[in-house]
Scaffold this motif. Structure first.
Motif, PDB file in Angstrom:
ATOM      1  N   GLU A  81       0.856  -1.190   0.000  1.00  0.00           N
ATOM      2  CA  GLU A  81       0.000   0.000   0.000  1.00  0.00           C
ATOM      3  C   GLU A  81       0.890   1.237   0.000  1.00  0.00           C
ATOM      4  N   ILE A  82       0.514   2.232  -0.768  1.00  0.00           N
ATOM      5  CA  ILE A  82       1.255   3.498  -0.792  1.00  0.00           C
ATOM      6  C   ILE A  82       0.242   4.654  -0.769  1.00  0.00           C
ATOM      7  N   PRO A  83       0.642   5.819  -0.270  1.00  0.00           N
ATOM      8  CA  PRO A  83      -0.316   6.928  -0.230  1.00  0.00           C
ATOM      9  C   PRO A  83      -0.754   7.328  -1.640  1.00  0.00           C
ATOM     10  N   CYS A  84      -2.024   7.681  -1.773  1.00  0.00           N
ATOM     11  CA  CYS A  84      -2.546   8.089  -3.083  1.00  0.00           C
ATOM     12  C   CYS A  84      -2.015   9.483  -3.441  1.00  0.00           C
ATOM     13  N   SER A  85      -1.781   9.702  -4.709  1.00  0.00           N
ATOM     14  CA  SER A  85      -1.442  11.045  -5.189  1.00  0.00           C
ATOM     15  C   SER A  85      -2.732  11.872  -5.230  1.00  0.00           C
ATOM     16  N   GLU A  86      -2.615  13.135  -5.583  1.00  0.00           N
ATOM     17  CA  GLU A  86      -3.818  13.985  -5.647  1.00  0.00           C
ATOM     18  C   GLU A  86      -4.492  13.921  -7.016  1.00  0.00           C
ATOM     19  N   CYS A 102      -4.376   3.290  -2.183  1.00  0.00           N
ATOM     20  CA  CYS A 102      -3.568   3.121  -3.400  1.00  0.00           C
ATOM     21  C   CYS A 102      -2.453   2.128  -3.137  1.00  0.00           C
ATOM     22  N   ASP A 237      10.191   5.078  -7.715  1.00  0.00           N
ATOM     23  CA  ASP A 237       9.956   5.749  -6.444  1.00  0.00           C
ATOM     24  C   ASP A 237      11.144   6.639  -6.119  1.00  0.00           C
ATOM     25  N   THR A 255      -2.799   1.200  -8.784  1.00  0.00           N
ATOM     26  CA  THR A 255      -3.632   2.375  -9.030  1.00  0.00           C
ATOM     27  C   THR A 255      -2.888   3.233 -10.053  1.00  0.00           C
ATOM     28  N   SER A 258      -0.130   9.184 -10.140  1.00  0.00           N
ATOM     29  CA  SER A 258       1.325   9.396 -10.123  1.00  0.00           C
ATOM     30  C   SER A 258       2.015   8.795  -8.902  1.00  0.00           C
ATOM     31  N   GLU A 259       1.255   8.172  -7.994  1.00  0.00           N
ATOM     32  CA  GLU A 259       1.898   7.374  -6.935  1.00  0.00           C
ATOM     33  C   GLU A 259       2.579   6.154  -7.560  1.00  0.00           C
ATOM     34  N   ASN A 260       2.206   5.845  -8.803  1.00  0.00           N
ATOM     35  CA  ASN A 260       2.796   4.695  -9.491  1.00  0.00           C
ATOM     36  C   ASN A 260       3.437   5.087 -10.825  1.00  0.00           C
TER      37      ASN A 260
END
Ligand SMILES: O=C(O)CCC(=O)C(=O)O
Ligand SMILES: [Fe+2]
Length: 293
Positions: A81-86, A102, A237, A255, A258-260
């Motif tokens: 799990e990673i924080p979602c981008s905006e 995300c 990353d 997801t 841009s978190e990915n």
């Protein structure tokens, strides 16, 4: 030349490692203090040397790289799990689908290697030189000579299982997601790119590149180091890249914001086949399953 069907047997499922009870603490107190210190020092310096060695081994021209999924592994499921981008805030939100959680996942047990090898046959037939080709427009009536109803049924089934796996991982209902376009086969080798669409190696964000994507999945149809060299998938990353080594039947999903941020390494030899299957939360951007007309 007709592509070869590869019916590779599946390997044994990988088992998890159960954490054991803490057995370390009491044993330390039995050693004289000096001995414990030098033992500890030895451990620390071996860890430092080991760390340095693996760092230099894993380092690439892009910086430090961590492997999320090796080709040799048969992963039941891995999810990070990673924080979602905006990115999702600038689009219409569909509660219960638009990502609030995300991340990225990979599994080798949702699609079999046998199923991947059947789909691989067709990607061989689709070597058309360009990245995006509308098959119906290109083949017209002849499409029935290339795909059978069973192929379409397999595709629909594979797509359905991937959709359910994604829904489960992100805690949403599978019924709230819609297949979106482009959903495509990709065939990559080391010949020169003919159009900018062929330049697969650029870092990109799927939601930016393709607009409607909320969840991206990739189904690999061929094997890293066996069928091709290079061509690893890389999550970029800050400070550390994370790679996925393609393996026939391996599904990676994430997801699409841009978190990915990601890219694909250049393929040095051989041919790499994959299918990108993408989902949106916006019913207006949904497409139907391919059908034989
Ligand atoms: O084939 C892959 O591993 C990734 C392809 C990709 O990034 C894309 O289609 O947007
Ligand atoms: Fe992508």
């Amino acid at each position: 030349m007709a592509p070869q069907r590869r019916a590779a047997p599946r390997g044994p499922e990988s088992g998890g490692t159960a954490a054991g009870p803490d057995r370390g603490g009491r044993r330390h107190s039995r050693y004289p203090r000096g001995c414990w210190d030098s033992g500890w020092l030895f451990l620390l310096s071996s860890a430092a040397v080991g760390g340095l060695l693996s760092w230099s081994y894993l380092s690439t021209e892009d910086g430090v790289t961590e492997v999320l999924a090796r080709h040799s592994e048969n992963l039941q499921g891995k999810f990070i799990e990673i924080p979602c981008s905006e990115d999702y805030d600038s689009h219409k939100r569909f509660e219960g689908c638009t990502p609030r959680k995300c991340g990225r996942g990979v599994t080798d047990v949702v699609i079999t290697r046998e199923e991947a090898s059947i789909l691989d046959l067709h990607s061989g037939a689709l070597s058309l030189g360009k990245h995006f080709v509308n098959l119906y427009r290109y083949f017209g009536d002849k499409i029935q000579d290339i795909f059978t109803e069973e192929d379409f049924a397999l595709y629909r089934d594979v797509r359905q299982r991937i959709q359910q796996r994604i829904a489960q991982a992100f805690g949403i209902s599978s019924a709230s997601m819609y297949l979106t376009k482009p959903t495509f086969f990709s065939r990559i080798n080391n010949t020169e790119a003919k159009t900018t669409h062929d330049e697969y190696w650029h870092p990109h964000v799927d939601k930016v590149t393709y607009g409607s994507f909320d969840y991206t999945s990739l189904l690999y149809l061929s094997d890293y180091t066996e069928d091709f060299g290079g061509g690893r998938f890389v999550f970029m990353d800050a400070g550390s890249n994370k790679t996925i080594e393609p393996r026939a039947g391996r599904v990676s999903f994430f997801t699409s914001g841009s978190e990915n941020l990601h890219r694909v390494e250049k393929v040095h030899w051989g041919t790499r086949y994959a299918i990108t299957i993408s989902f949106t939360c916006n019913p207006d951007h949904g497409i139907g399953d391919p059908v034989l007309m």
